[in-house]
Design an enzyme around this catalytic site. Structure first.
Site, PDB file in Angstrom:
ATOM      1  N   CYS A  83      78.195  61.932  12.744  1.00  0.00           N
ATOM      2  CA  CYS A  83      78.476  61.425  14.086  1.00  0.00           C
ATOM      3  C   CYS A  83      79.272  60.135  13.948  1.00  0.00           C
ATOM      4  O   CYS A  83      79.726  59.793  12.856  1.00  0.00           O
ATOM      5  CB  CYS A  83      77.204  61.238  14.905  1.00  0.00           C
ATOM      6  SG  CYS A  83      76.147  59.895  14.405  1.00  0.00           S
ATOM      7  N   ASN A  84      79.437  59.431  15.045  1.00  0.00           N
ATOM      8  CA  ASN A  84      80.246  58.215  15.004  1.00  0.00           C
ATOM      9  C   ASN A  84      79.722  57.207  13.997  1.00  0.00           C
ATOM     10  O   ASN A  84      80.460  56.708  13.172  1.00  0.00           O
ATOM     11  CB  ASN A  84      80.325  57.565  16.390  1.00  0.00           C
ATOM     12  CG  ASN A  84      81.231  58.325  17.323  1.00  0.00           C
ATOM     13  OD1 ASN A  84      82.210  58.926  16.901  1.00  0.00           O
ATOM     14  ND2 ASN A  84      80.898  58.322  18.592  1.00  0.00           N
TER      15      ASN A  84
END
Length: 102
Positions: free
Chosen positions: A8-9
């Protein structure tokens, strides 16, 4: 052992899901290990994985990430509903299904 890498980020939102996935796998007697890293750490991690699952917030990067892993393993996005509900069972089933297809 099946190894599931979640991206994810920043690796934080998927970290909680990974913990739940590992708990679910242990309860079910499944031989898997899930871990999460930020997208920027992909290159140092994917070689250890059997699959890469993306948090829904970066699902738009799927084709780019497939290229970055040189199409050597499955890459897919986690459903926003499963992600939001921390549905470890569904995400584990998704991962195992895709691993078994390859």
């Amino acid at each position: 052992m099946k190894k599931i890498l979640l991206i994810c980020n920043e690796g934080m939102s998927t970290g909680f899901l990974c913990n739940k996935m590992n708990e679910y796998a242990q309860q079910q007697g499944l031989d898997i290990h899930a871990w999460a890293v930020p997208e920027s750490a992909l290159e140092g991690q994917y070689q250890e994985a059997d699959i890469v699952l993306l948090g829904p917030q970066i699902g738009y990067l799927m084709e780019s990430i497939r290229k970055r892993v040189h199409n050597t393993l499955p890459v897919d996005a986690i459903s926003p509903i499963d992600f939001g509900r921390i549905n470890a069972k569904s995400v584990v089933e998704q991962a195992l299904s895709l691993i078994n297809k390859n």
